[in-house]
Enzyme design. Structure first.
Site, short mmCIF file in Angstrom:
data_model
loop_
_atom_site.label_atom_id
_atom_site.label_comp_id
_atom_site.label_asym_id
_atom_site.label_seq_id
_atom_site.Cartn_x
_atom_site.Cartn_y
_atom_site.Cartn_z
N ASP A 68 36.83 46.60 46.08
CA ASP A 68 37.92 46.66 45.12
C ASP A 68 37.60 47.59 43.95
OD1 ASP A 68 39.49 45.02 46.61
OD2 ASP A 68 39.31 43.25 45.33
N GLY A 69 36.32 47.69 43.58
CA GLY A 69 35.95 48.61 42.50
C GLY A 69 36.27 50.05 42.85
N ARG A 73 39.03 52.66 41.01
CA ARG A 73 38.73 54.05 40.64
C ARG A 73 39.71 55.01 41.31
NH1 ARG A 73 35.08 58.18 42.61
NH2 ARG A 73 34.38 56.79 44.25
N ASN A 163 44.43 46.25 37.23
CA ASN A 163 44.11 44.82 37.14
C ASN A 163 44.35 44.22 35.76
OD1 ASN A 163 43.45 44.31 39.76
ND2 ASN A 163 41.24 44.22 39.46
N ASP A 193 35.84 33.84 23.33
CA ASP A 193 34.91 34.89 23.75
C ASP A 193 35.67 36.18 24.08
OD1 ASP A 193 32.93 33.04 23.47
OD2 ASP A 193 32.41 32.91 25.60
N SER A 207 40.90 37.30 35.41
CA SER A 207 41.80 36.26 34.92
C SER A 207 41.63 34.96 35.70
CB SER A 207 43.26 36.74 35.00
OG SER A 207 44.15 35.74 34.57
N LEU A 208 41.46 35.07 37.01
CA LEU A 208 41.30 33.88 37.84
C LEU A 208 40.04 33.11 37.45
CD1 LEU A 208 42.24 32.19 40.30
CD2 LEU A 208 40.83 33.70 41.73
N SER A 209 38.95 33.84 37.22
CA SER A 209 37.69 33.16 36.86
C SER A 209 37.78 32.51 35.49
CB SER A 209 36.53 34.17 36.89
OG SER A 209 36.66 35.12 35.85
#
Length: 305
Positions: A68-69, A73, A163, A193, A207-209
Protein backbone atom coordinates in the site's frame (compact mmCIF):
# COMPACT_ATOMS: atom_id res chain seq x y z
CA UNK A 1 0.03 0.82 -28.22
CA UNK A 2 0.16 2.53 -24.84
CA UNK A 3 2.57 4.32 -22.54
CA UNK A 4 2.74 2.48 -19.20
CA UNK A 5 4.34 3.75 -15.99
CA UNK A 6 5.89 1.10 -13.75
CA UNK A 7 6.55 1.82 -10.08
CA UNK A 8 8.02 -0.73 -7.67
CA UNK A 9 9.22 -1.11 -4.10
CA UNK A 10 12.97 -0.81 -4.74
CA UNK A 11 13.90 -2.65 -1.52
CA UNK A 12 11.93 -5.80 -2.30
CA UNK A 13 13.60 -8.26 -4.63
CA UNK A 14 10.26 -9.79 -5.64
CA UNK A 15 8.90 -6.39 -6.64
CA UNK A 16 11.95 -5.61 -8.76
CA UNK A 17 11.84 -9.02 -10.44
CA UNK A 18 8.16 -8.54 -11.26
CA UNK A 19 8.84 -5.04 -12.60
CA UNK A 20 11.62 -6.32 -14.84
CA UNK A 21 9.39 -9.11 -16.16
CA UNK A 22 6.58 -6.65 -16.86
CA UNK A 23 8.87 -4.17 -18.62
CA UNK A 24 10.19 -6.90 -20.91
CA UNK A 25 6.66 -8.01 -21.79
CA UNK A 26 5.48 -4.43 -22.43
CA UNK A 27 8.40 -3.69 -24.72
CA UNK A 28 7.99 -6.96 -26.64
CA UNK A 29 4.37 -6.03 -27.27
CA UNK A 30 5.08 -2.54 -28.56
CA UNK A 31 4.23 -0.52 -25.46
CA UNK A 32 6.38 2.33 -24.16
CA UNK A 33 7.57 2.23 -20.54
CA UNK A 34 8.29 5.12 -18.18
CA UNK A 35 9.97 4.73 -14.76
CA UNK A 36 10.55 7.06 -11.81
CA UNK A 37 14.27 7.84 -11.33
CA UNK A 38 14.65 5.48 -8.34
CA UNK A 39 13.29 2.44 -10.14
CA UNK A 40 15.18 3.33 -13.33
CA UNK A 41 18.49 3.43 -11.44
CA UNK A 42 17.97 0.18 -9.52
CA UNK A 43 16.76 -1.69 -12.62
CA UNK A 44 19.57 -0.32 -14.79
CA UNK A 45 17.12 1.30 -17.22
CA UNK A 46 17.90 5.00 -16.75
CA UNK A 47 16.85 5.69 -20.35
CA UNK A 48 13.26 5.04 -19.25
CA UNK A 49 13.32 7.63 -16.45
CA UNK A 50 10.85 10.47 -17.09
CA UNK A 51 9.30 12.36 -14.17
CA UNK A 52 7.57 14.83 -16.49
CA UNK A 53 5.69 12.08 -18.31
CA UNK A 54 4.50 10.64 -15.00
CA UNK A 55 3.24 13.98 -13.71
CA UNK A 56 1.75 15.16 -17.00
CA UNK A 57 -0.33 12.03 -17.41
CA UNK A 58 0.80 10.83 -20.81
CA UNK A 59 0.77 7.26 -19.47
CA UNK A 60 -2.43 5.30 -20.07
CA UNK A 61 -1.81 3.16 -16.98
CA UNK A 62 0.46 3.09 -13.92
CA UNK A 63 1.36 -0.31 -12.45
CA UNK A 64 2.38 -0.21 -8.79
CA UNK A 65 4.28 -3.27 -7.56
CA UNK A 66 4.78 -3.49 -3.80
CA UNK A 67 2.39 -2.75 -0.97
CA UNK A 68 0.00 0.00 0.00
CA UNK A 69 2.93 2.37 0.61
CA UNK A 70 4.03 1.98 -3.00
CA UNK A 71 0.44 2.60 -4.09
CA UNK A 72 0.28 5.84 -2.10
CA UNK A 73 3.50 7.00 -3.75
CA UNK A 74 2.06 6.09 -7.15
CA UNK A 75 -1.09 8.13 -6.57
CA UNK A 76 1.00 11.03 -5.31
CA UNK A 77 2.78 11.02 -8.69
CA UNK A 78 -0.08 10.44 -11.14
CA UNK A 79 -3.49 11.05 -9.55
CA UNK A 80 -3.64 14.74 -10.50
CA UNK A 81 -3.25 13.74 -14.15
CA UNK A 82 -6.08 11.19 -13.96
CA UNK A 83 -3.87 8.15 -14.65
CA UNK A 84 -5.41 4.90 -13.30
CA UNK A 85 -3.21 2.84 -10.97
CA UNK A 86 -3.16 -0.97 -10.89
CA UNK A 87 -1.78 -2.40 -7.64
CA UNK A 88 0.19 -5.65 -7.50
CA UNK A 89 0.78 -7.01 -3.99
CA UNK A 90 4.20 -8.41 -3.09
CA UNK A 91 4.03 -7.74 0.64
CA UNK A 92 1.46 -8.17 3.36
CA UNK A 93 -2.22 -8.16 2.52
CA UNK A 94 -3.10 -4.62 1.47
CA UNK A 95 -6.34 -2.82 0.83
CA UNK A 96 -5.12 -1.09 -2.34
CA UNK A 97 -2.94 -3.75 -3.97
CA UNK A 98 -5.64 -6.04 -5.25
CA UNK A 99 -3.75 -8.23 -7.75
CA UNK A 100 -1.05 -10.88 -7.27
CA UNK A 101 2.31 -11.37 -9.08
CA UNK A 102 1.44 -14.75 -10.71
CA UNK A 103 -1.29 -12.98 -12.71
CA UNK A 104 0.70 -9.83 -13.44
CA UNK A 105 0.87 -10.03 -17.23
CA UNK A 106 -2.70 -11.13 -17.83
CA UNK A 107 -3.96 -8.47 -15.41
CA UNK A 108 -2.04 -5.65 -17.08
CA UNK A 109 -3.14 -6.90 -20.51
CA UNK A 110 -6.77 -6.85 -19.34
CA UNK A 111 -6.39 -3.34 -17.95
CA UNK A 112 -4.87 -2.04 -21.19
CA UNK A 113 -7.71 -3.67 -23.13
CA UNK A 114 -10.27 -1.90 -20.96
CA UNK A 115 -11.59 -5.13 -19.45
CA UNK A 116 -11.14 -4.09 -15.80
CA UNK A 117 -13.10 -1.55 -13.81
CA UNK A 118 -11.96 1.78 -12.41
CA UNK A 119 -12.89 2.81 -8.87
CA UNK A 120 -12.95 6.57 -8.26
CA UNK A 121 -11.67 7.50 -4.79
CA UNK A 122 -11.83 10.92 -3.17
CA UNK A 123 -8.56 12.41 -1.95
CA UNK A 124 -7.75 14.95 0.73
CA UNK A 125 -5.80 18.22 0.59
CA UNK A 126 -4.08 20.19 3.34
CA UNK A 127 -3.05 23.82 3.22
CA UNK A 128 -1.05 25.52 5.98
CA UNK A 129 -1.89 29.04 7.11
CA UNK A 130 0.77 30.59 9.29
CA UNK A 131 -0.07 32.64 12.37
CA UNK A 132 0.01 36.39 11.76
CA UNK A 133 -0.15 36.10 7.97
CA UNK A 134 -3.15 33.98 6.93
CA UNK A 135 -3.34 35.28 3.38
CA UNK A 136 0.30 34.62 2.51
CA UNK A 137 0.26 31.28 4.28
CA UNK A 138 3.45 31.94 6.23
CA UNK A 139 4.71 33.95 9.18
CA UNK A 140 6.17 37.33 8.24
CA UNK A 141 9.95 37.34 8.08
CA UNK A 142 10.32 33.57 8.44
CA UNK A 143 10.20 31.09 5.56
CA UNK A 144 8.49 27.70 5.68
CA UNK A 145 11.91 26.13 5.13
CA UNK A 146 13.30 27.81 8.24
CA UNK A 147 10.26 26.87 10.32
CA UNK A 148 10.44 23.27 9.18
CA UNK A 149 14.21 22.89 9.38
CA UNK A 150 15.34 19.63 10.90
CA UNK A 151 12.07 17.74 10.51
CA UNK A 152 12.42 16.57 6.90
CA UNK A 153 9.80 18.96 5.54
CA UNK A 154 10.00 21.23 2.52
CA UNK A 155 8.86 24.68 1.43
CA UNK A 156 5.49 23.80 -0.11
CA UNK A 157 2.34 24.91 1.68
CA UNK A 158 -0.20 22.47 0.18
CA UNK A 159 -0.23 18.69 0.07
CA UNK A 160 -2.59 16.03 -1.29
CA UNK A 161 -3.07 12.43 -0.20
CA UNK A 162 -5.30 9.41 -0.70
CA UNK A 163 -5.48 8.18 2.91
CA UNK A 164 -5.18 10.89 5.52
CA UNK A 165 -3.81 14.09 6.96
CA UNK A 166 -2.36 13.77 10.46
CA UNK A 167 -1.39 16.44 12.97
CA UNK A 168 0.53 14.87 15.84
CA UNK A 169 2.73 15.69 18.78
CA UNK A 170 6.42 16.33 18.20
CA UNK A 171 7.68 15.61 21.72
CA UNK A 172 7.17 12.18 23.34
CA UNK A 173 5.21 12.23 26.56
CA UNK A 174 3.35 15.46 25.80
CA UNK A 175 -0.03 16.11 24.27
CA UNK A 176 -0.82 18.86 21.81
CA UNK A 177 -3.82 21.17 21.86
CA UNK A 178 -5.76 21.65 18.64
CA UNK A 179 -8.69 23.98 18.09
CA UNK A 180 -10.89 22.19 15.56
CA UNK A 181 -13.34 24.10 13.36
CA UNK A 182 -15.80 23.01 10.69
CA UNK A 183 -16.54 25.47 7.88
CA UNK A 184 -15.10 28.28 9.99
CA UNK A 185 -17.12 27.51 13.14
CA UNK A 186 -15.11 26.34 16.16
CA UNK A 187 -16.24 22.87 17.26
CA UNK A 188 -13.95 21.96 20.16
CA UNK A 189 -10.42 22.05 21.51
CA UNK A 190 -8.75 18.66 21.58
CA UNK A 191 -5.93 17.65 23.93
CA UNK A 192 -4.49 14.52 22.36
CA UNK A 193 -1.45 12.82 20.92
CA UNK A 194 -2.77 13.83 17.51
CA UNK A 195 -5.74 14.06 15.20
CA UNK A 196 -6.43 12.28 11.90
CA UNK A 197 -8.55 13.49 9.02
CA UNK A 198 -9.06 10.52 6.73
CA UNK A 199 -10.83 9.73 3.49
CA UNK A 200 -13.03 6.61 3.21
CA UNK A 201 -10.07 4.82 1.58
CA UNK A 202 -7.89 5.87 4.52
CA UNK A 203 -10.43 4.65 7.07
CA UNK A 204 -8.67 1.26 7.10
CA UNK A 205 -5.25 2.81 7.70
CA UNK A 206 -4.11 4.93 10.68
CA UNK A 207 -7.67 5.99 11.51
CA UNK A 208 -8.74 2.38 12.07
CA UNK A 209 -5.92 1.77 14.56
CA UNK A 210 -7.02 4.91 16.46
CA UNK A 211 -10.60 3.63 16.78
CA UNK A 212 -12.19 5.15 13.68
CA UNK A 213 -14.96 3.47 11.71
CA UNK A 214 -14.45 1.40 8.57
CA UNK A 215 -16.02 3.34 5.69
CA UNK A 216 -16.75 1.93 2.24
CA UNK A 217 -14.02 3.36 -0.01
CA UNK A 218 -16.35 4.75 -2.68
CA UNK A 219 -18.34 6.69 -0.09
CA UNK A 220 -17.65 10.44 0.02
CA UNK A 221 -16.93 11.80 3.50
CA UNK A 222 -14.16 13.05 5.75
CA UNK A 223 -13.58 11.31 9.07
CA UNK A 224 -12.02 13.10 12.05
CA UNK A 225 -10.46 10.74 14.60
CA UNK A 226 -8.48 11.78 17.71
CA UNK A 227 -5.37 9.82 18.71
CA UNK A 228 -5.26 9.03 22.46
CA UNK A 229 -7.43 12.01 23.44
CA UNK A 230 -7.09 13.34 26.99
CA UNK A 231 -10.74 14.38 27.23
CA UNK A 232 -14.16 12.88 27.74
CA UNK A 233 -15.21 13.26 24.11
CA UNK A 234 -13.20 10.68 22.21
CA UNK A 235 -15.50 9.80 19.32
CA UNK A 236 -14.67 9.71 15.64
CA UNK A 237 -16.76 12.09 13.52
CA UNK A 238 -17.96 11.39 9.98
CA UNK A 239 -18.52 14.66 8.11
CA UNK A 240 -19.80 15.65 4.65
CA UNK A 241 -17.09 15.49 2.01
CA UNK A 242 -17.30 19.24 1.31
CA UNK A 243 -16.56 20.24 4.92
CA UNK A 244 -13.59 22.55 5.45
CA UNK A 245 -11.78 21.34 8.57
CA UNK A 246 -9.45 23.68 10.42
CA UNK A 247 -6.81 22.36 12.83
CA UNK A 248 -5.18 25.25 14.71
CA UNK A 249 -2.35 24.73 17.19
CA UNK A 250 -2.93 26.47 20.50
CA UNK A 251 -0.64 26.43 23.51
CA UNK A 252 3.14 26.37 23.30
CA UNK A 253 3.83 22.87 22.01
CA UNK A 254 4.82 22.43 18.39
CA UNK A 255 3.03 19.84 16.25
CA UNK A 256 3.98 17.95 13.11
CA UNK A 257 1.78 17.49 10.05
CA UNK A 258 2.01 14.48 7.74
CA UNK A 259 0.08 13.42 4.64
CA UNK A 260 -0.09 9.70 3.78
CA UNK A 261 2.87 9.10 6.04
CA UNK A 262 5.01 11.78 4.37
CA UNK A 263 6.27 14.58 6.61
CA UNK A 264 4.69 17.83 5.49
CA UNK A 265 5.50 20.65 7.88
CA UNK A 266 5.97 21.77 11.46
CA UNK A 267 3.12 23.72 13.05
CA UNK A 268 3.75 26.36 15.70
CA UNK A 269 1.38 28.20 18.00
CA UNK A 270 -1.39 29.82 15.97
CA UNK A 271 -0.60 27.96 12.75
CA UNK A 272 -3.62 26.31 11.17
CA UNK A 273 -3.90 23.40 8.79
CA UNK A 274 -6.94 23.66 6.53
CA UNK A 275 -8.09 20.22 5.35
CA UNK A 276 -10.56 19.74 2.48
CA UNK A 277 -11.37 17.22 -0.20
CA UNK A 278 -8.89 17.39 -3.07
CA UNK A 279 -9.92 18.94 -6.40
CA UNK A 280 -9.34 15.62 -8.18
CA UNK A 281 -9.89 11.93 -7.50
CA UNK A 282 -7.67 8.88 -7.51
CA UNK A 283 -8.47 6.23 -10.10
CA UNK A 284 -7.88 2.65 -8.92
CA UNK A 285 -8.01 -0.35 -11.26
CA UNK A 286 -10.16 -3.06 -9.72
CA UNK A 287 -11.52 -6.50 -10.58
CA UNK A 288 -14.99 -5.83 -9.26
CA UNK A 289 -17.23 -3.82 -6.97
CA UNK A 290 -17.01 -6.33 -4.12
CA UNK A 291 -13.21 -6.52 -3.98
CA UNK A 292 -12.99 -4.28 -0.88
CA UNK A 293 -15.37 -6.51 1.05
CA UNK A 294 -13.32 -9.59 0.17
CA UNK A 295 -10.11 -7.95 1.36
CA UNK A 296 -11.79 -6.68 4.53
CA UNK A 297 -13.14 -10.14 5.29
CA UNK A 298 -9.72 -11.71 4.77
CA UNK A 299 -7.89 -9.02 6.74
CA UNK A 300 -10.03 -9.49 9.84
CA UNK A 301 -10.34 -13.28 9.55
CA UNK A 302 -14.11 -13.14 9.21
CA UNK A 303 -15.61 -16.55 8.47
CA UNK A 304 -18.87 -17.65 6.94
CA UNK A 305 -21.27 -19.24 9.40
Amino acid sequence: MSDVAVLAHVERAEALAAAKHLIEWLERNGHSVVLPPGEAAVLGRTELSDDDQLVNGRAALAVSIGGDGTMLRSFDMVAAAGVPVLGVNVGHLGYLTEFEPPHLIETVAAALAGDLGISERMMVSANVQRAGDRDAGRRAGESDAARGAGDGTDEVSMWTGLNEVVVERRDPGHTIRLEVSFDGDVFATYAADGLIVSTPTGSTAYSLSAGGAVVAPTHEALQVTPVAPHMLFDRSLLLPAETEIGLRVIGERTALAAVDGRSATRLHTGDELIVTRAPYQARLVTAGADSFHRVLKHKFGLKDR
